[in-house]
Design a protein around this motif. Structure first.
Motif, PDB file in Angstrom:
ATOM      1  N   LEU A  19      99.572  27.767  32.815  1.00  0.00           N
ATOM      2  CA  LEU A  19     100.890  28.390  32.665  1.00  0.00           C
ATOM      3  C   LEU A  19     101.722  28.304  33.938  1.00  0.00           C
ATOM      4  O   LEU A  19     101.411  28.914  34.950  1.00  0.00           O
ATOM      5  N   LYS A  20     102.796  27.542  33.865  1.00  0.00           N
ATOM      6  CA  LYS A  20     103.757  27.555  34.956  1.00  0.00           C
ATOM      7  C   LYS A  20     105.123  27.101  34.457  1.00  0.00           C
ATOM      8  O   LYS A  20     105.239  26.448  33.421  1.00  0.00           O
ATOM      9  N   PHE A  21     106.129  27.469  35.211  1.00  0.00           N
ATOM     10  CA  PHE A  21     107.496  27.107  34.839  1.00  0.00           C
ATOM     11  C   PHE A  21     107.939  25.920  35.667  1.00  0.00           C
ATOM     12  O   PHE A  21     107.724  25.885  36.885  1.00  0.00           O
ATOM     13  N   ASN A  53     107.285  30.546  41.017  1.00  0.00           N
ATOM     14  CA  ASN A  53     105.980  30.609  41.681  1.00  0.00           C
ATOM     15  C   ASN A  53     104.951  31.349  40.848  1.00  0.00           C
ATOM     16  O   ASN A  53     103.956  31.833  41.361  1.00  0.00           O
ATOM     17  N   PHE A  54     105.198  31.408  39.556  1.00  0.00           N
ATOM     18  CA  PHE A  54     104.329  32.188  38.674  1.00  0.00           C
ATOM     19  C   PHE A  54     102.878  31.733  38.761  1.00  0.00           C
ATOM     20  O   PHE A  54     102.569  30.541  38.694  1.00  0.00           O
ATOM     21  N   LYS A  55     101.983  32.712  38.902  1.00  0.00           N
ATOM     22  CA  LYS A  55     100.553  32.412  38.866  1.00  0.00           C
ATOM     23  C   LYS A  55      99.875  33.514  38.073  1.00  0.00           C
ATOM     24  O   LYS A  55     100.009  34.687  38.391  1.00  0.00           O
ATOM     25  N   PHE A  56      99.189  33.123  37.053  1.00  0.00           N
ATOM     26  CA  PHE A  56      98.546  34.105  36.180  1.00  0.00           C
ATOM     27  C   PHE A  56      97.373  34.748  36.913  1.00  0.00           C
ATOM     28  O   PHE A  56      96.492  34.048  37.411  1.00  0.00           O
ATOM     29  N   ILE A 109     104.376  42.594  34.274  1.00  0.00           N
ATOM     30  CA  ILE A 109     105.310  41.465  34.183  1.00  0.00           C
ATOM     31  C   ILE A 109     104.615  40.231  33.616  1.00  0.00           C
ATOM     32  O   ILE A 109     105.221  39.428  32.907  1.00  0.00           O
ATOM     33  N   GLN A 110     103.315  40.106  33.911  1.00  0.00           N
ATOM     34  CA  GLN A 110     102.545  38.966  33.395  1.00  0.00           C
ATOM     35  C   GLN A 110     102.011  39.228  31.987  1.00  0.00           C
ATOM     36  O   GLN A 110     102.090  38.377  31.102  1.00  0.00           O
ATOM     37  N   ALA A 111     101.413  40.411  31.836  1.00  0.00           N
ATOM     38  CA  ALA A 111     100.763  40.714  30.558  1.00  0.00           C
ATOM     39  C   ALA A 111     101.773  40.702  29.421  1.00  0.00           C
ATOM     40  O   ALA A 111     101.457  40.337  28.282  1.00  0.00           O
ATOM     41  N   GLN A 112     103.019  41.087  29.736  1.00  0.00           N
ATOM     42  CA  GLN A 112     104.067  41.082  28.725  1.00  0.00           C
ATOM     43  C   GLN A 112     104.507  39.654  28.388  1.00  0.00           C
ATOM     44  O   GLN A 112     104.695  39.309  27.226  1.00  0.00           O
ATOM     45  N   LYS A 166      90.857  38.088  37.158  1.00  0.00           N
ATOM     46  CA  LYS A 166      91.970  37.930  38.112  1.00  0.00           C
ATOM     47  C   LYS A 166      92.589  36.530  38.022  1.00  0.00           C
ATOM     48  O   LYS A 166      92.835  35.878  39.039  1.00  0.00           O
ATOM     49  N   GLY A 167      92.777  36.071  36.842  1.00  0.00           N
ATOM     50  CA  GLY A 167      93.421  34.782  36.626  1.00  0.00           C
ATOM     51  C   GLY A 167      92.500  33.582  36.701  1.00  0.00           C
ATOM     52  O   GLY A 167      92.917  32.457  36.407  1.00  0.00           O
ATOM     53  N   VAL A 168      91.230  33.829  37.080  1.00  0.00           N
ATOM     54  CA  VAL A 168      90.287  32.704  37.183  1.00  0.00           C
ATOM     55  C   VAL A 168      89.471  32.622  35.893  1.00  0.00           C
ATOM     56  O   VAL A 168      88.899  33.622  35.453  1.00  0.00           O
ATOM     57  N   LEU A 169      89.435  31.450  35.322  1.00  0.00           N
ATOM     58  CA  LEU A 169      88.698  31.250  34.076  1.00  0.00           C
ATOM     59  C   LEU A 169      87.198  31.416  34.331  1.00  0.00           C
ATOM     60  O   LEU A 169      86.625  30.741  35.186  1.00  0.00           O
ATOM     61  N   VAL A 170      86.562  32.337  33.603  1.00  0.00           N
ATOM     62  CA  VAL A 170      85.133  32.584  33.816  1.00  0.00           C
ATOM     63  C   VAL A 170      84.341  32.325  32.537  1.00  0.00           C
ATOM     64  O   VAL A 170      83.190  32.715  32.413  1.00  0.00           O
ATOM     65  N   TYR A 171      84.984  31.658  31.592  1.00  0.00           N
ATOM     66  CA  TYR A 171      84.358  31.451  30.282  1.00  0.00           C
ATOM     67  C   TYR A 171      84.351  29.966  29.978  1.00  0.00           C
ATOM     68  O   TYR A 171      85.343  29.277  30.219  1.00  0.00           O
ATOM     69  N   GLU A 172      83.255  29.495  29.469  1.00  0.00           N
ATOM     70  CA  GLU A 172      83.230  28.103  29.061  1.00  0.00           C
ATOM     71  C   GLU A 172      83.239  28.052  27.536  1.00  0.00           C
ATOM     72  O   GLU A 172      82.312  28.557  26.891  1.00  0.00           O
ATOM     73  N   SER A 173      84.270  27.448  26.985  1.00  0.00           N
ATOM     74  CA  SER A 173      84.367  27.395  25.522  1.00  0.00           C
ATOM     75  C   SER A 173      83.228  26.557  24.958  1.00  0.00           C
ATOM     76  O   SER A 173      82.953  25.471  25.458  1.00  0.00           O
TER      77      SER A 173
END
Lengths: 480, 480
Positions: free
Chosen positions: A62-64, A88-91, A118-121, A421-428
């Motif tokens: 996700l970035k603009f 500068n958006f960073k999830f 602001i992010q969760a919305q 905290k925005g870091v992917l910790v799950y492997e699909s």
């Protein structure tokens, strides 16, 4: 189809609020949002979680772009700070979700986000759109697959889907629900779901006779010969011509015919008669594929009537979930963190059915250790632990005198960490693993829950602590 | 969303047939395919053409990438020649279509392709998918817009759409049908359709009180202040707080309040009472927006009951066309060219309703010169010319004794050239022009055709020549 460019696929009010949160000093307020749904489509007993992997990719990327910011600058009257923020958006939120393929029930959170408001919305629209779509189709596909009682179901709906992603991601969801393949080529290219298909009526019409059309096809594809037999007349022309061609072309080349497909008329009658004709011709192994506006109800009926169909091709009624094309998932603020304590939030609303369950929550599934069957889901505060070493009393959250004490059970938390905290910790898992997981999880549900009509309402209960919290909030708010 | 990568979004059987046509020496056979539909959704009197511009882009940019060919090589067992053909694919067909925004009727071709069968067949899936989706949503949107009797309708459905294109292209189609805007930001960025939105319930919940939430919002957006008034209680809390904030924040800054939005409860009652309260407070110009599971039936009913709503926000029931989510358009072979002569082709099928109209065709709309109203559509062979200088007798193609001789009419051909030997010869109008064209064309239909329930069946007739051709083919084929 391009999941890395979804930043702007957001309802404009998410941005209006974002700018407002920033200007009012609230942007970094830590909040909790839940996604849940209120009703199972088709009045079924459960739905199926699907679409998480697309959300993961969306959140990860996700970035603009500059062009997005330029567009907003020209359109809106936001504060310069807010444009800089988006640039500068960073999830950086935490996300929990139920794994794809999980049977899911009304009112329980299936996807939870905590982080700066602001992010969760901002992510609301894509989260809802993605899960609403794929949960809908996976749930419908699973109904159809279950109606087929072990016969194969193929997803044939691309041409009637709602847009390109409707087709491609719909086929993905249908596979999770149990379909064995799809008609659409790019679905295999993208997701590895087998794409299959042989001929349309136009092939048959292109030749001077049906016989010639079949013969030519068989010569090109002697090893995988499936013929569409209803262009003129299934029993008088289609099947006799097919048998003739099987004998003249397929067998002499050392192959067995693969199948015939019937796409119109009375499938029950035509399949039974065709089966007889094929059997008598020595082609007991030749499969019959049926298509033409099928769904779970028609498939159930024609199987009861003895239709001899091996594979069902299901199109428009699957890819649009025609009988109920809306999965009404919503995304609601459920808590706000103040001084490191979660303050539960609740929406009362003019419609009592739109009332929400407050708090930052976990969902547990309680399984009977002996039968392996799911007894109930239990929604708790996130920090509660369900002790499954002894007995536990569950109760209906509305009619609280309905209680049940259970023993000899295991409690499994269903919401698992996806982003930290925005870091992917799950492997699909792979799609095939998801499909297998889905099937296995459904087998933990009682048959009464699986029924198509008037299924048993699976219990979704609240822990005593959560119930007390909701009760307290309800009472204090109804005076507001 | 990325319309230049749709080559592989094709049912696998299109490729199977393509390879087969090549190997059987038929690939360059010139054919004619028609797209048409059989039933207007919701039993309405007409549908609306939409989606052509997406098909134009698809056909203009249609090519296979190396990765696509590599994928097919590994998946399928096609002839090497066919892979080479795809690698060098160049669209060279002729295409005719009805312009977007045209009212369309069952059984008449709305999109016609002539050219080598290997190409005309290949594009089937995307042509159907695109037109089925957008015609569906444009038609539904127009019903909703007409029900609103001049009040504004906004498309609010992204979160319930079937995938990302379902949302974005659905919003495009809704605009063609008459919606004035959308909730979704990227729709404005892509198509210039105004995206609008203010706040969700979560905004209100983020503050210690509704009053504080409204006040903060008004301070950020004093010039465009629309407040969501149903988080707690519309009449006891929402509207009084809104009025207070309008007086305390908006007016002192020299602006007028823009509106309030009601998203739950009894819209009729709440809007009437809210209107009174706003009027009494001196805000007669403050608009009332209503949302919450609306469609044409509910909008019609609440207007009859005197609801004071200025703008309807319509979500799930529009973006999925919930009451009928399938637009059943089909794409059928209608003729084959042999020795420069078109040989009509027809599919009889087991279902009489699936029978097709043979031949390479044109559709004419006959307008009364005095009233400007559409009298009938007339399907003819492509090379027929309808002489509108004198009188003309039209007749019902099934009940042929029902005849009508018309005079003082103009005949307008509806299928116009889009591609000529693969070269784009059509310039798409702007979306605003399409929306205006749609509105103007609908105004040529009699009110009886516009009715929501039991509309008058608009005449779609065949020319005598075409009728004779179909009659001849039917008779000769029923003996097949």
């Amino acid at each position: 189809m391009k999941v890395d460019k979804l930043a702007m696929l957001t309802d404009f009010y998410e941005l209006t609020m974002g700018n407002g949160y920033m200007l009012s000093g609230k942007m970094d307020q830590i909040v909790c949002f839940d996604m849940f749904f209120r009703k199972v489509p088709d009045d079924g007993g459960f739905a199926i979680m699907a679409g998480l992997d697309q959300i993961i990719r969306y959140l990860r990327d996700l970035k603009f772009e500059k062009e997005d910011i330029d567009f907003l600058r020209q359109k809106a009257d936001f504060d310069e700070q807010f444009y800089n923020y988006l640039e500068n958006f960073k999830f950086s939120c935490d996300v929990w979700a139920m794994p794809e393929g999980t049977p899911i029930f009304p009112n329980e959170p299936i996807f939870v986000v905590t982080g700066p408001v602001i992010q969760a919305q901002l992510i609301e629209t894509v989260v809802l759109l993605t899960l609403n779509h794929q949960c809908l189709i996976a749930t419908k596909a699973n109904r159809i697959v279950r109606a087929a009682l072990g016969r194969s179901v193929m997803e044939f709906g691309s041409r009637r889907a709602h847009g390109y992603d409707g087709a491609v991601l719909g086929a993905r969801a249908a596979f999770i629900g149990g379909c064995i393949g799809t008609s659409c080529t790019v679905v295999e290219q993208t997701f590895g779901i087998p794409a299959m298909g042989t001929m349309a009526h136009s092939w048959v019409q292109m030749f001077d006779s049906e016989y010639e059309a079949f013969k030519t096809y068989a010569e090109v594809y002697p090893d995988s010969c499936t013929l569409l037999v209803d262009t003129y007349n299934v029993l008088k022309s289609g099947v006799p011509n097919a048998i003739k061609v099987f004998n003249e072309v397929v067998i002499p080349r050392g192959f067995r015919p693969k199948g015939i497909r019937i796409d119109s008329g009375d499938i029950t009658y035509l399949s039974k008669e065709s089966r007889k004709m094929l059997d008598e011709a020595g082609f007991q192994d030749c499969k019959i594929v049926a298509s033409n506006s099928l769904d779970e109800y028609i498939i159930r009926d024609i199987i009861i009537q003895g239709a001899m169909v091996d594979t069902f091709g299901v199109g428009e009624r699957l890819i649009t979930s025609k009988s109920e094309p809306v999965f009404g998932g919503v995304y609601k603020l459920s808590a706000i963190k103040k001084d490191d304590v979660w303050i539960p939030k609740m929406k009362l609303s003019e419609n009592i059915s739109k009332t929400t369950i407050p708090g930052f929550k976990q969902v547990w599934r309680l399984f009977d250790r002996t039968t392996g069957k799911a007894i109930s889901d239990l929604i708790t505060h996130k920090d509660e632990v369900v002790d499954d070493s002894g007995s536990y009393t569950i109760f209906d959250p509305e009619q609280t005198w309905k209680q049940k004490t259970i023993e000899n059970f295991t409690a499994k938390p269903l919401l698992i960490p996806i982003f930290n905290k925005g870091v992917l910790v799950y492997e699909s898992p792979s799609l095939h693993e998801i499909q297998a997981f889905c099937k296995a999880q459904i087998s933990t549900l009682w048959e009464e829950v699986l029924r198509f009509e008037n299924p048993h309402s699976y219990y979704v209960d609240l822990s005593q602590k959560l119930w007390d919290c909701r009760d307290h909030l309800r009472k204090s708010m109804s005076g507001a």
